[in-house]
Design a protein around this motif. Structure first.
Motif, PDB file in Angstrom:
ATOM      1  N   PHE A 191       0.829  -1.203   0.000  1.00 13.26           N
ATOM      2  CA  PHE A 191       0.000   0.000   0.000  1.00 13.26           C
ATOM      3  C   PHE A 191       0.862   1.251   0.000  1.00 13.26           C
ATOM      4  CE2 PHE A 191      -3.992  -2.085   2.050  1.00 13.26           C
ATOM      5  CZ  PHE A 191      -4.262  -2.663   0.817  1.00 13.26           C
ATOM      6  N   PHE A 194       1.784   2.623  -8.909  1.00 11.45           N
ATOM      7  CA  PHE A 194       0.585   2.890  -9.706  1.00 11.45           C
ATOM      8  C   PHE A 194       0.263   4.359  -9.712  1.00 11.45           C
ATOM      9  CE2 PHE A 194       0.024  -1.480  -8.089  1.00 11.45           C
ATOM     10  CZ  PHE A 194       0.034  -2.133  -9.312  1.00 11.45           C
ATOM     11  N   ALA A 215     -12.177   5.463  -7.409  1.00  9.95           N
ATOM     12  CA  ALA A 215     -11.200   4.501  -6.903  1.00  9.95           C
ATOM     13  C   ALA A 215     -11.875   3.151  -6.661  1.00  9.95           C
ATOM     14  CB  ALA A 215     -10.589   5.022  -5.608  1.00  9.95           C
ATOM     15  N   LEU A 224     -11.052  -0.245  -8.492  1.00  4.10           N
ATOM     16  CA  LEU A 224     -10.700  -1.470  -7.779  1.00  4.10           C
ATOM     17  C   LEU A 224     -11.507  -2.660  -8.315  1.00  4.10           C
ATOM     18  CD1 LEU A 224      -9.538  -3.061  -5.298  1.00  4.10           C
ATOM     19  CD2 LEU A 224     -11.620  -2.367  -4.117  1.00  4.10           C
ATOM     20  N   CYS A 234     -10.426  -3.674 -11.676  1.00  6.77           N
ATOM     21  CA  CYS A 234      -9.173  -4.423 -11.665  1.00  6.77           C
ATOM     22  C   CYS A 234      -9.407  -5.877 -11.225  1.00  6.77           C
ATOM     23  CB  CYS A 234      -8.173  -3.771 -10.716  1.00  6.77           C
ATOM     24  SG  CYS A 234      -7.486  -2.282 -11.389  1.00  6.77           S
ATOM     25  N   LEU A 235     -10.337  -6.022 -10.298  1.00  9.90           N
ATOM     26  CA  LEU A 235     -10.570  -7.374  -9.783  1.00  9.90           C
ATOM     27  C   LEU A 235     -11.492  -8.199 -10.690  1.00  9.90           C
ATOM     28  CD1 LEU A 235     -11.055  -6.726  -5.979  1.00  9.90           C
ATOM     29  CD2 LEU A 235      -9.243  -8.038  -7.063  1.00  9.90           C
ATOM     30  N   ASN A 295      -4.411   3.296  -2.891  1.00 11.04           N
ATOM     31  CA  ASN A 295      -4.497   3.197  -4.346  1.00 11.04           C
ATOM     32  C   ASN A 295      -5.255   1.926  -4.736  1.00 11.04           C
ATOM     33  OD1 ASN A 295      -3.605   2.263  -7.079  1.00 11.04           O
ATOM     34  ND2 ASN A 295      -2.700   4.320  -7.037  1.00 11.04           N
ATOM     35  N   PRO A 296      -6.293   2.075  -5.530  1.00 11.87           N
ATOM     36  CA  PRO A 296      -7.126   0.893  -5.843  1.00 11.87           C
ATOM     37  C   PRO A 296      -6.367  -0.189  -6.583  1.00 11.87           C
ATOM     38  CG  PRO A 296      -7.737   2.761  -7.202  1.00 11.87           C
ATOM     39  CD  PRO A 296      -6.804   3.293  -6.163  1.00 11.87           C
ATOM     40  N   GLU A 297      -5.446   0.228  -7.439  1.00 13.83           N
ATOM     41  CA  GLU A 297      -4.704  -0.800  -8.183  1.00 13.83           C
ATOM     42  C   GLU A 297      -3.812  -1.585  -7.243  1.00 13.83           C
ATOM     43  OE1 GLU A 297      -3.336   0.196 -12.275  1.00 13.83           O
ATOM     44  OE2 GLU A 297      -4.106   2.188 -11.725  1.00 13.83           O
ATOM     45  N   ALA A 298      -3.181  -0.830  -6.294  1.00 11.19           N
ATOM     46  CA  ALA A 298      -2.355  -1.517  -5.299  1.00 11.19           C
ATOM     47  C   ALA A 298      -3.221  -2.468  -4.491  1.00 11.19           C
ATOM     48  CB  ALA A 298      -1.700  -0.489  -4.381  1.00 11.19           C
ATOM     49  N   LEU A 299      -4.363  -1.977  -4.105  1.00 10.46           N
ATOM     50  CA  LEU A 299      -5.281  -2.793  -3.313  1.00 10.46           C
ATOM     51  C   LEU A 299      -5.678  -4.059  -4.067  1.00 10.46           C
ATOM     52  CD1 LEU A 299      -6.983  -3.160  -0.806  1.00 10.46           C
ATOM     53  CD2 LEU A 299      -8.706  -1.656  -1.782  1.00 10.46           C
ATOM     54  N   SER A 300      -5.980  -3.862  -5.330  1.00 15.68           N
ATOM     55  CA  SER A 300      -6.412  -5.032  -6.114  1.00 15.68           C
ATOM     56  C   SER A 300      -5.267  -6.018  -6.260  1.00 15.68           C
ATOM     57  CB  SER A 300      -6.941  -4.586  -7.471  1.00 15.68           C
ATOM     58  OG  SER A 300      -5.876  -4.277  -8.317  1.00 15.68           O
TER      59      SER A 300
END
Lengths: 1028, 78
Positions: free
Chosen positions: A51, A56, A112, A116, A119-120, B34-39
């Motif tokens: 994190f 990114f 965001a 997310l 991305c998932l 960061n959402p990408e990091a989270l994902s």
């Protein structure tokens, strides 16, 4: 073990984050914080470092929106319209809602979160997703306490003893109150019943549900179709795609382009509704929403609309369907009418007489109805199949697909309606049954021929019509069968074209002619049937005008004569056999017999099957056809060249034309090429051939059988031939010796100048003559005399006029030898008598009579006048001698004439014609033919005996000669004294003139060749002519 | 804010997140993660968990059983 407390220098924000990270790790990995081996810690530190230290970029709202749009497009492309719509709506809704800790909408946090999820995401198009729209609505009402849910963590944190077990306990509590399970579907399934129950209560409070369980109720709610027919527009989701909203777009366009346009209130239905209503309409359902039935007319409801078609477009499509629907209703109505009637009759008409049901449909209509009914059953089966596939949702089914599928059926409906309206509906109500039935059959027959001539294009239609016709014709064929096999014309509804006249009993002289009325006579057969028609008219039938309407049942026309013959013969035969009494035999024979209709069906089936078999080796057959076509072509070409015509196209067409006539080859090539006959048996274009080969032979066979039987019975048991012989014996004087005895006795009486006209004398003479040789005929024969007008009687030859011989002919032979026949016989008889008389009177003259008569006065007067006479003696005797000689000559001439005439009539005419007649009688197939032969025979001898009006001048001349003969014989008997030279000369000249005249006329006729039989007479008369 | 909305979106996208994880993620995103990091973290953790489950099966379940089989085989041969 409790989680290690966060460092003291951490801000509240950091602490919160750390706690969330832990929760995340726990949630994702499923590890507990006290996990041995430090796995949890490793995961935690991995997470934290990731994190903090990542590469990114920050979230770009544009990029996210683009991606969201992209996914929408992708779903549309994948035809997941429902998903696409949900996606669009949900994302928009999400962006416009505040987050738990963010008041504003469409913030970076929103993007965001979306980023997310994106991305998932794991291939969203491959998953099955069903949105539960109601849930969301209920969610609103139920107010999920999201804040409380999140705040619980806060409390734990602020509490003095914050540890994860507490937190986890709380979450467990939450799970108790909020049934949020890990399984996605579980959330929805558990909730829906309650929500829907609530909804139901709100929507229809008056409805009481008998099914108490909420599950069942919800199931019903979900599975029962919304009532689109109630007029309320049901809410159903549909795609937002342009194509599926054409109606709205068009409406919009109209609204914007036309200032006066008023949008109307319309009921929205789906295409499936329309399809199903279409299917129902075509299967005969009367109460529909989209289609309405008003006074027998099917109309389309104006205020319905589907989303993807404009109003007019939908309407035009549906109006076409409505037209077919109307056809279905009309036919259905007919079926109901006919069926309703028959059932009524069955229920309470069983005991009543059949006459009571005059308005009832007769058997032909019933049969037609039955065939229609069968057709509709198959049609409905097809419709049901389509409806089943709609229900199954296995295939895509649109209105146009359905119409396309039904297209052949609809065409058939059209044909059926055409036939129905011309054959049944347009018939005026007061028409008698016979006309209705024959009109219907005719219409069907004509329709078949019409479509048949089109060829392969309408093969289906022809087969449909053919099946209809075969069904409809059944009662007719049964009637025919009953008639020609059993001899009774059973037709209670009076629908058959031939009707029995009840007032004529079978054993009556007029039976053959007056028993039956042929109703519908077409122009061609009118002449043939004239006799029977005239006869029936004489029996007072009021059907004469109807017989002028040309509505003969066409298919029976070629065999109508046979049917009538066979029917009448059968009835007669039955009647004759009844007297003999052998009903048991016939009954046992009848049990094994197949009815005409069955035979017909079997023949048709075998013929069609033959066609089917030939399909299997159709290639070889086609080749054969082709080969024969080429052969034909060359042959036709050759024949055309003979006529100096060279046209290959014409040749081909001729060849095609003649290919159908299988005897073409035999005709043109002398029969050395075998024609492929199987090609013609393919059902198309051979309807008439089918009839000719399947129906007519059976009728013909029965006709030959029963007419043959009748002829046999008449000849054998009723001695028809003997009676005919008797007629010739007595009327035509073939029994020469017998009749000689009879007529000479009369002639003698006349010669003696005694009265001979006494009836008792005549009869006694006749009986005496006949009784010796023909004892059985003597009782039948009688003779009478009527005095004719005296003006004619002055001539001696007409003395015999008025003599009438009569012969009592017993039934049934009197059908053939009728009274009219006897009249003709009598005319010939009289002529013969006259000739015989002349001949007899000449024959009996004696030469010495004349001489002695001549000498008598001389002897008497001799002594007195001797002196005066002596000087005259020489020339006077000379004169007398001359006179006598001339008399002799005249007598011989007359004898020659009379003998020639006698010979001619007796041998050349009566005998030879009689032989011909006997021959024909033996070959006669039916009674009618026999009657005709007899008539023809009579008219022939009548003609040849010169009794016809047209040649009356010849007869006149002959009569004059006969008269001369009689006068001559009278004078001869009176003696020479009564003669003057002038009278002899006059007689001679008269005879000469007549003779001359006759020879000239006869020669002319003979030279023209029109009367070959006259030749012998002409020659013999010529021989008698003086050579001067 | 309706969690159902987000959950529906998540279902459409087939993310595999349950309601609870989703709510944690929402909070983290709001906190600026960061959402990408989270994902990527979530994906890695999932992978690791899978691997862990596999190893657990190998070492804790399969190997002991294997060893007992070996022992039984040895006993039989001896």
């Amino acid at each position: 073990m409790a989680a290690p407390p966060p460092p003291a220098h951490w801000s509240h924000f950091e602490q919160e984050q750390a706690r969330d990270v832990r929760a995340l790790v726990q949630q994702v990995t499923g590890l507990g914080e006290e996990e041995p081996g430090g796995r949890f810690q490793a995961a935690l530190s991995f997470t934290s470092s990731n994190f903090r230290f990542h590469r990114f970029l920050d979230v770009s709202s544009h990029k996210v929106e683009r991606t969201v749009e992209g996914i929408y497009e992708k779903l549309i492309i994948h035809s997941e319209l429902g998903k696409a719509v949900s996606w669009k709506r949900l994302t928009e809704k999400f962006l416009n809602l505040p987050l738990p800790n963010t008041e504003k909408t469409k913030t970076d946090a929103h993007y965001a979160i979306l980023s997310l999820l994106l991305c998932l995401s794991d291939s969203p198009s491959n998953t099955n997703y069903v949105e539960k729209p109601r849930e969301k609505e209920v969610e609103k009402e139920e107010e999920f306490n999201w804040g409380k849910y999140l705040m619980e963590g806060e409390e734990i944190y602020f509490g003095p003893d914050m540890n994860s077990p507490d937190w986890s306990e709380d979450s467990e509590e939450e799970e108790d109150t909020q049934p949020l399970s890990r399984e996605d579907s579980g959330i929805q399934v558990d909730r829906t019943p309650q929500e829907e129950q609530d909804q139901n209560k709100k929507m229809v409070p008056n409805v009481t549900w008998k099914v108490g369980e909420p599950d069942a109720r919800s199931w019903l709610e979900q599975h029962v179709a919304p009532q689109y027919w109630t007029g309320r527009a049901p809410r159903f989701s549909h795609s937002l795609h342009l194509h599926s909203n054409l109606a709205a777009v068009w409406e919009q366009h109209l609204y914007s382009s036309d200032p006066l346009y008023m949008p109307e209130e319309r009921t929205l239905v789906t295409e499936t509704h329309v399809i199903r209503e279409t299917l129902w309409l075509l299967s005969g359902v009367k109460k529909l929403f989209i289609f309405q039935l008003n006074e027998g007319k099917v109309t389309v409801r104006n205020d319905i609309i589907v989303t993807h078609l404009t109003h007019n477009c939908l309407r035009s499509v549906l109006e076409q369907i409505a037209a077919y629907g109307q056809v279905v209703f009309r036919l259905q109505k007919f079926i109901d009418e006919v069926m309703g009637h028959s059932s009524e009759n069955l229920t309470h008409g069983a005991l009543s007489t059949p006459k009571k049901a005059t308005g009832a449909p007769f058997r032909t209509y019933q049969a037609f109805m039955w065939s229609l009914y069968k057709y509709f059953i198959s049609f409905k089966e097809e419709l049901t199949e389509i409806e089943k596939s709609i229900i199954n949702k296995d295939k895509t089914i649109t209105l146009s697909i359905v119409i396309d599928k039904l297209l052949p059926r609809l065409a058939q409906l059209k044909v059926l309606h055409k036939v129905f309206s011309t054959g049944v509906a347009e018939v005026p109500p007061d028409t008698p049954n016979v006309l209705r039935a024959s009109h219907l059959l005719n219409t069907l027959y004509k329709a078949i021929l019409e479509y048949d001539s089109v060829g392969e294009a309408s093969e289906q239609t022809v087969s449909l019509l053919f099946s209809l016709w075969v069904e409809t014709v059944r009662p007719y064929l049964q009637t025919v069968d009953e008639w020609i096999v059993h001899g009774n014309l059973f037709d209670p509804a009076k629908e058959f074209i031939i009707q029995r006249n009840k007032n004529v009993p079978v054993n009556h002289r007029d039976f053959w002619y007056a028993t039956y009325t042929l109703y519908s006579v077409s122009e061609k057969t009118e002449n043939e049937e004239k006799m029977s028609d005239n006869a029936s008219a004489s029996s007072g039938s009021d059907q004469a005008p109807s017989s002028r309407q040309h509505t003969m049942v066409s298919f029976l026309k070629p065999v109508l004569k046979q049917i009538i013959m066979a029917g009448k013969s059968m009835q007669l035969l039955k009647n004759l056999q009844c007297k003999d009494g052998s009903p048991q035999q016939t009954a046992s024979r009848d049990a094994e017999r197949k009815s005409l209709y069955t035979l017909f069906l079997e023949s048709v089936q075998s013929r069609l099957r033959h066609g089917e078999e030939s399909v299997s080796d159709i290639i070889t057959e086609q080749q054969a056809t082709k080969q024969s076509l080429i052969k034909m072509q060359s042959i036709a070409e050759r024949h055309l060249e003979l006529d100096v015509v060279h046209d290959p196209l014409l040749a081909i067409n001729f060849a095609r034309l003649y290919l159908e006539q299988s005897d073409f080859h035999e005709k043109f090539t002398g029969g050395d090429v075998c024609v492929d006959r199987s090609s013609e048996s393919v059902t198309c274009q051979t309807f008439e051939l089918t009839l000719r080969s399947c129906l007519y032979p059976h009728i013909d066979k029965q006709y030959l059988e029963c007419c043959g039987n009748l002829m046999q019975t008449l000849k054998k048991d009723y001695r028809l031939v003997e009676y005919l012989q008797a007629m010739r014996n007595f009327f035509l004087l073939e029994a020469g010796d017998t009749m000689y005895d009879f007529y000479t006795s009369i002639f003698d009486k006349i010669r003696e100048k005694e009265t001979w006209q006494n009836v008792s004398f005549l009869n006694v003479q006749l009986q005496e003559a006949v009784g010796q040789r023909y004892p059985e005929d003597s009782s039948r024969l009688s003779i009478s005399f009527e005095s004719v007008d005296t003006a004619k009687k002055k001539l001696p030859v007409h003395t015999l006029d008025g003599l009438t011989l009569s012969y009592k002919v017993p039934w049934p032979v009197d059908i053939v030898i009728s009274l009219e026949c006897q009249k003709i016989y009598n005319q010939v008889f009289l002529l013969l008598l006259q000739i015989k008389w002349a001949k007899y009177s000449l024959d009996v003259l004696r030469f010495d009579e004349l001489v002695s008569a001549a000498e008598k006065p001389q002897l008497k007067e001799g002594p007195l006048l001797q002196q005066e006479r002596v000087p005259q003696f020489g020339p006077h005797t000379e004169l007398i001698k001359q006179q006598i000689h001339r008399m002799f000559l005249l007598r011989v001439k007359l004898m020659h004439f009379v003998n020639s005439l006698h010979n001619y009539i007796m041998t050349r005419i009566l005998h030879s014609t009689g032989l011909e007649f006997q021959h024909q009688v033996e070959e006669a197939k039916d009674l009618d033919q026999l009657i005709k032969i007899h008539y023809r025979y009579l008219s022939t001898i009548h003609d040849r005996c010169l009794l016809r009006e047209k040649v009356s001048f010849v007869k006149e001349a002959i009569m004059k000669v006969l008269n001369l003969v009689l006068m001559f014989t009278e004078r001869w008997q009176a003696g020479l004294g009564a003669w003057k030279m002038e009278s002899i000369e006059k007689m001679e000249s008269d005879f000469k003139n007549c003779h001359m005249f006759l020879v000239t006329v006869l020669n002319k006729a003979v030279c023209r060749g029109s009367f070959p039989h006259l030749e012998s007479l002409a020659v013999s008369l010529m021989a008698g002519m003086e050579q001067s | 804010m309706e969690p159902e909305v987000l959950f529906e979106i998540s279902r459409i996208l087939n993310t595999g997140l349950d309601m609870e994880t989703l709510s944690i993620c929402v909070r983290l995103c709001e906190q600026g993660i960061n959402p990408e990091a989270l994902s990527s973290v979530i994906k890695e953790l999932r992978k690791a968990t899978e691997a862990l489950k596999f190893f657990y099966f190998i070492f804790e379940v399969w190997e002991p059983e294997l060893s007992t089989i070996y022992k039984a085989a040895e006993n039989m041969t001896s």
